[in-house]
Design a protein around this motif. Structure first.
Motif, short mmCIF file in Angstrom:
data_model
loop_
_atom_site.label_atom_id
_atom_site.label_comp_id
_atom_site.label_asym_id
_atom_site.label_seq_id
_atom_site.Cartn_x
_atom_site.Cartn_y
_atom_site.Cartn_z
N GLY A 79 -43.38 -39.95 -57.44
CA GLY A 79 -42.55 -40.82 -58.27
C GLY A 79 -42.87 -42.27 -57.98
N VAL A 80 -41.84 -43.10 -58.03
CA VAL A 80 -42.02 -44.53 -57.74
C VAL A 80 -42.41 -44.69 -56.27
CG1 VAL A 80 -40.79 -46.74 -57.55
CG2 VAL A 80 -40.32 -45.18 -59.49
N VAL A 81 -43.45 -45.46 -56.01
CA VAL A 81 -43.80 -45.76 -54.61
C VAL A 81 -43.19 -47.13 -54.29
CG1 VAL A 81 -45.68 -46.20 -52.99
CG2 VAL A 81 -45.89 -44.39 -54.71
N GLY A 111 -39.41 -45.14 -37.17
CA GLY A 111 -40.84 -45.35 -37.34
C GLY A 111 -41.26 -45.48 -38.79
N GLN A 112 -40.37 -45.17 -39.73
CA GLN A 112 -40.75 -45.13 -41.15
C GLN A 112 -40.78 -46.48 -41.83
OE1 GLN A 112 -38.45 -43.21 -39.67
NE2 GLN A 112 -38.97 -41.09 -40.02
N GLY A 113 -40.17 -47.50 -41.22
CA GLY A 113 -40.18 -48.82 -41.87
C GLY A 113 -39.13 -48.98 -42.95
N GLY A 146 -40.08 -42.39 -32.42
CA GLY A 146 -40.50 -41.16 -33.09
C GLY A 146 -39.57 -40.00 -32.82
N ALA A 147 -39.61 -39.04 -33.71
CA ALA A 147 -38.72 -37.87 -33.59
C ALA A 147 -39.36 -36.65 -34.26
CB ALA A 147 -37.37 -38.17 -34.23
N PHE A 148 -39.88 -36.85 -35.46
CA PHE A 148 -40.55 -35.79 -36.21
C PHE A 148 -39.68 -34.55 -36.39
CE2 PHE A 148 -43.84 -38.25 -33.94
CZ PHE A 148 -44.33 -38.93 -35.05
N GLY A 197 -49.05 -45.10 -44.73
CA GLY A 197 -48.91 -44.85 -43.29
C GLY A 197 -48.34 -43.47 -43.04
N GLN A 198 -47.36 -43.10 -43.87
CA GLN A 198 -46.78 -41.76 -43.74
C GLN A 198 -47.83 -40.68 -44.00
OE1 GLN A 198 -43.58 -40.79 -42.79
NE2 GLN A 198 -43.55 -42.92 -42.13
N VAL A 199 -48.68 -40.93 -45.00
CA VAL A 199 -49.70 -39.93 -45.34
C VAL A 199 -50.68 -39.77 -44.18
CG1 VAL A 199 -51.65 -39.40 -46.86
CG2 VAL A 199 -49.49 -40.25 -47.83
N GLY A 250 -39.80 -38.03 -51.83
CA GLY A 250 -40.17 -38.33 -50.43
C GLY A 250 -41.66 -38.20 -50.17
N ILE A 251 -42.13 -39.00 -49.21
CA ILE A 251 -43.55 -38.90 -48.81
C ILE A 251 -43.68 -38.59 -47.32
CG2 ILE A 251 -43.80 -41.38 -48.34
CD1 ILE A 251 -46.50 -39.13 -49.89
N GLY A 252 -42.53 -38.61 -46.60
CA GLY A 252 -42.58 -38.51 -45.13
C GLY A 252 -43.24 -37.26 -44.58
N ARG A 285 -35.89 -37.76 -47.06
CA ARG A 285 -34.77 -38.02 -47.95
C ARG A 285 -34.36 -39.48 -47.98
NH1 ARG A 285 -29.87 -38.58 -45.45
NH2 ARG A 285 -28.71 -37.53 -47.08
N SER A 286 -34.89 -40.27 -47.04
CA SER A 286 -34.26 -41.55 -46.77
C SER A 286 -34.32 -42.53 -47.93
CB SER A 286 -34.87 -42.18 -45.53
OG SER A 286 -34.57 -41.39 -44.41
N ILE A 287 -35.54 -42.80 -48.41
CA ILE A 287 -35.58 -43.84 -49.43
C ILE A 287 -34.91 -43.33 -50.70
CG2 ILE A 287 -37.85 -43.43 -50.49
CD1 ILE A 287 -36.22 -46.82 -49.60
N1 MCN Z 1 -41.68 -44.38 -49.32
C1 MCN Z 1 -42.11 -45.14 -50.39
N2 MCN Z 1 -42.13 -44.59 -51.63
C2 MCN Z 1 -41.76 -43.32 -51.84
C3 MCN Z 1 -41.33 -42.52 -50.76
C4 MCN Z 1 -41.28 -43.10 -49.50
O1 MCN Z 1 -42.47 -46.31 -50.21
N3 MCN Z 1 -41.81 -42.79 -53.06
C5 MCN Z 1 -41.62 -44.97 -47.98
C6 MCN Z 1 -40.17 -45.17 -47.54
O2 MCN Z 1 -39.70 -46.40 -47.91
C7 MCN Z 1 -40.24 -45.00 -46.05
C8 MCN Z 1 -41.35 -43.97 -45.87
O3 MCN Z 1 -42.16 -44.06 -47.04
O4 MCN Z 1 -40.60 -46.20 -45.47
C9 MCN Z 1 -40.83 -42.54 -45.71
O5 MCN Z 1 -39.82 -42.32 -46.65
P1 MCN Z 1 -39.23 -40.87 -47.01
O6 MCN Z 1 -40.27 -40.07 -47.66
O7 MCN Z 1 -37.95 -41.12 -47.72
O8 MCN Z 1 -38.97 -40.17 -45.61
P2 MCN Z 1 -37.87 -40.57 -44.52
O9 MCN Z 1 -37.79 -42.02 -44.41
O10 MCN Z 1 -36.65 -39.76 -44.72
O11 MCN Z 1 -38.59 -40.13 -43.19
C10 MCN Z 1 -38.46 -38.82 -42.68
C11 MCN Z 1 -39.82 -38.23 -42.50
C12 MCN Z 1 -39.73 -37.01 -41.71
S1 MCN Z 1 -38.78 -35.77 -42.33
C13 MCN Z 1 -40.37 -36.90 -40.51
S2 MCN Z 1 -40.27 -35.47 -39.63
C14 MCN Z 1 -41.13 -37.98 -40.00
C15 MCN Z 1 -41.55 -38.93 -41.02
O12 MCN Z 1 -40.64 -39.21 -41.88
N4 MCN Z 1 -41.00 -38.42 -38.75
C16 MCN Z 1 -41.59 -39.60 -38.40
N5 MCN Z 1 -42.34 -39.93 -40.64
C17 MCN Z 1 -42.29 -40.38 -39.37
N6 MCN Z 1 -42.90 -41.54 -39.02
C18 MCN Z 1 -42.79 -41.99 -37.75
N7 MCN Z 1 -43.40 -43.13 -37.43
N8 MCN Z 1 -42.08 -41.30 -36.81
C19 MCN Z 1 -41.49 -40.13 -37.09
O13 MCN Z 1 -40.80 -39.50 -36.16
#
Ligand code: MCN
Length: 724
Positions: free
Chosen positions: A605-607, A457-459, A222-224, A615-617, A679-681, A499-501
């Motif tokens: 958008g596309v999930v 942690g994001q998978g 984790g980092a957040f 999990g992110q939510v 993004g959903i993170g 931004r990742s995905i």
């Molecule tokens: N995803 C998806 N469909 C989308 C958007 C995302 O299926 N339309 C999925 C992605 O494939 C990815 C996850 O959701 O597995 C998150 O994707 P994304 O929204 O692109 O975010 P990032 O991967 O860039 O993650 C960064 C975000 C941030 S900014 C923080 S802070 C954060 C977070 O993710 N810190 C986390 N989630 C965390 N989760 C864990 N376990 N630990 C952290 O430190």
């Protein structure tokens, strides 16, 4: 095919669940030395003398480094926050290390500390950085439209202040670094989000060619957002390993992490806003104060909060000043959302304030002001890309059963049970910058993807395998994703800003397209006709050849193709939108608030993988709920960090979590990126705090009409006092 959209379980989980994942502290190199830091007990003090001779003489100590040893400790001869490092000790083991650290003798001359932003702005306040002449370290102003005219034409004006506490990002794994120099390569392992940045900074600091510095991000717990800066410890440990030609490890204790890892939030808004009688919001203006701490990282947190302040509402006039103020506290930086949770909480509170003033329902006022036509450029120049906010809003209310929940709360109130229902709407900005991917075809028809993303942690290894599999029309099982090593891939930004995905997934798609085109050239030569590609094979007429056989033929020199391709993708921001609802129960006797139910409806958008996204939510929402109800960094007036570990700083667990029900828009509005994702993170961290604050206010008003919450967290004590 069609793996995108499927809730595949994470490929990452096996190794983690079996305890086989390797984190920084698991790295054990022969002859490992242990580093630790002498840290200031004072928030503000001159460093008169650092005497490390006793520490150096302690049996088992290998080296000591203090100010003047080229390590840049306590610049300017003073410390500016409790926990700032003044010296470093390197020893053969951790027991020796901690004993030796106690023998470091530092003479401090304590100076008065300034811990409150408003105090720091008063004339005569102690200066954190004398060279600035004041504690204001950064100022900016964002202006759009004609604010004066809007206020003249308005029927109603509201004003107030909303302050947001500081938070500790509280990753499960504290920061840590291992560095090792073998005379040829300097290798650094760090619990970080930014291996590429660390590599550049370490190379620069030590005068080494980039190619001879390798930074590895092992598993990160984790980092957040708190690990997206290059920290001094990363440079200090690397330098120690270089100087000593021995592997050196430092892992922060929890208290050390609370003091020396950046905090988040810490913004206050003073606002005025105005509207017409029918609820049309005309203008918002104000000042955002950022409690920057002892050193200003320039992350632009208040700027993001200012520029996103209009939120999803069509507000045509705005003026927001931002002022970053130095205080004798741990420096402030990104924490999940980094400016957008603040913007959303501020504007949602302002909209509710206006609704109260006009006696308009909270749903109705939102309906009245939502942006209607996308793309849309907000008053501060940010262009929201795609979506249909009014339709998504209505659908969200329906899906989340908002009106039924309100009726339920009314019924329960008649039985003496106090429930509150809160709503929030948000638009947020995600994704920026370039991202890189390298894709290699293997001779058995499998694929290796190297990503510059830095998941923690994001998978993302699973999600990236899904997008690449769809592009190559193969199973995700044959796509292996590697990340976090500058020896694999030389540059990229990493995982942050949701931004990742979108950025990294799109880079991976481009790489897959490039690879297909390369292999198609070779296949054409081998087959003697222009082939079509599907399901891992090139075909034309009745002839076909598998990808693996093309690879083998290239190795034998029978055709030419690049088997490894790189793609760099530049991503413009994209804007998720959603509606969230929280239900809480209030105990009027104690002021205790229990979150019962949390429902979300997001258009991202596309999930790619609904399991990962959900999990992110849930995790994100719980962090936002924690901001609303539980967590708060507290300093005393001398700048001592009172909440210095997890016994004093209340991070919620599954016990406090409400029931989550997560929905994604059935008819989403994809982004323009190859993945179609947004993004959903961070979305739920952004949306949850205002939903919960509104729910608490709703509950309190059943007992005391008209009460208004103007800060987070809303502790039981706050609730109790406000009700009386
Ligand atoms: N995803 C998806 N469909 C989308 C958007 C995302 O299926 N339309 C999925 C992605 O494939 C990815 C996850 O959701 O597995 C998150 O994707 P994304 O929204 O692109 O975010 P990032 O991967 O860039 O993650 C960064 C975000 C941030 S900014 C923080 S802070 C954060 C977070 O993710 N810190 C986390 N989630 C965390 N989760 C864990 N376990 N630990 C952290 O430190």
């Amino acid at each position: 095919m069609g793996f995108v959209g499927k809730p595949l379980p994470r490929f990452e989980d096996d190794v983690i669940l079996r305890g086989k994942a390797r984190y920084v502290d698991d790295i054990d190199l022969p002859g490992m030395l242990y580093a630790g830091f002498v840290r200031s007990p004072y928030a503000h003090a001159k460093v008169l003398k650092v005497d490390l001779s006793d520490a150096a003489g302690h049996p088992g100590v290998v080296a000591v480094f203090g100010p003047g040893d080229g390590f840049n400790f306590a610049p300017g001869g003073k410390v500016r926050y409790q926990g700032e490092a003044v010296a470093m000790v390197v020893a053969r083991d951790r027991y020796v290390l901690y004993d030796a650290l106690e023998k470091a003798a530092v003479d401090y001359e304590p100076l008065p500390a300034v811990v409150d932003v408003y105090e720091a702005l008063k004339p005569g306040a102690p200066l954190v950085d004398e060279s600035l002449g004041s504690n204001v370290v950064y100022e900016n102003i964002y202006i759009g439209g004609d604010v004066e005219k809007a206020f003249r034409e308005a029927d109603v004006v509201v004003e107030g202040r909303f302050s947001i506490q500081r938070l500790v990002p509280s990753a499960m794994e504290t920061r840590g670094v291992v560095a090792s120099y073998d005379g040829e390569t300097l290798t650094v392992w760090s619990s970080t989000q930014v291996p590429f940045d660390i590599r550049k900074e370490v190379a620069k600091a030590l005068g080494l060619p980039l190619a001879k510095v390798r930074v590895i991000q092992p598993h990160v717990g984790g980092a957040f957002g708190s690990k997206l800066l290059v920290y001094p410890e990363e440079l200090w440990v690397a330098r120690a390993a270089y100087v000593l030609r021995a592997p050196v490890k430092w892992v922060a204790t929890r208290t050390e992490d609370f003091r020396a890892t950046t905090h988040g939030r810490g913004l206050t808004l003073e606002y005025r806003a105005c509207a017409k009688r029918d609820g049309e919001i005309l203008a918002v203006e104000g000042t955002i104060y950022e409690d920057a701490g002892a050193y200003y990282w320039g992350e632009g947190l208040a700027d993001t909060a200012a520029r996103m302040l209009p939120g999803p509402y069509d507000i045509r006039h705005g003026r927001v000043k931002v002022i970053a103020v130095l205080t004798n506290k741990t420096p402030l930086s990104a924490y999940r959302g980094a400016g957008r949770p603040e913007a959303t909480l501020f504007i949602e509170r302002i909209v509710d304030h206006i609704a109260d003033e006009l006696g308009i329902d909270r749903v109705e006022i939102r309906r009245r002001n939502l942006v209607r036509q996308l793309p849309y450029t907000n008053v501060f120049g940010i262009t929201y890309d795609t979506g249909d906010y009014p339709a998504t809003f209505e659908r969200g209310l329906e899906r989340l059963g908002y009106h039924q929940l309100r009726r339920w709360a009314e019924e329960e109130a008649r039985r003496g049970r106090i429930l509150g229902v809160g709503l929030s709407v948000y638009v947020e900005i995600t994704t920026f910058g370039y991202e890189t991917a390298i894709l290699r075809a293997e001779e058995d028809g499998s694929f290796t993807l190297y990503t510059a993303l830095t998941p923690h942690g994001q998978g993302l290894a699973t999600a990236l395998a899904q997008v690449v599999a769809d592009e190559l029309e193969v199973s995700p099982e044959v796509v292996k994703v590697y990340w976090g090593d500058t020896a694999y891939i030389s540059d990229g930004i990493g995982t942050m800003g949701s931004r990742s995905i979108t950025a990294g997934g799109s880079a991976a798609i481009l790489a897959a397209r490039k690879l297909k085109a390369e292999l198609a050239k070779a296949a054409e030569k081998l087959l003697g006709c222009k082939p079509e590609y599907s399901g891992g094979k090139f075909r034309c007429g009745d002839k076909e050849i598998s990808i693996g056989d093309v690879v083998k033929a290239v190795y034998r020199g029978e055709a030419e193709a690049q088997l490894t391709v790189e793609a760099i993708y530049h991503a413009e921001p994209t804007f998720p939108f959603g509606v969230h609802v929280a239900v809480v129960e209030l105990d009027p006797e104690t002021g205790f608030v229990k979150p019962l139910l949390y429902r979300s409806y997001d258009d991202v958008g596309v999930v790619v993988n609904p399991l990962l996204a959900a999990g992110q939510v849930m995790g994100g929402a719980l962090q936002g709920i924690a901001q609303a109800l539980y967590e708060e960094v507290i300093y005393d007036s001398d700048g001592n960090l009172v909440t210095s570990n997890l016994a004093f700083y209340y991070v919620p667990t599954a016990v406090e979590a409400p029931r989550f029900e997560v929905y994604f828009a059935e008819r989403p509005h994809p982004s323009k990126h190859p993945t179609g994702t947004k993004g959903i993170g961070e979305a739920a961290t952004i949306a949850s705090t205002p939903a919960v604050v509104a729910a608490v206010e709703d509950a309190m008003r059943k007992i005391k009409p008209g009460v208004r919450i103007s800060k987070t967290p809303v502790s039981p004590e706050d609730v109790w006092r406000m009700l009386r």
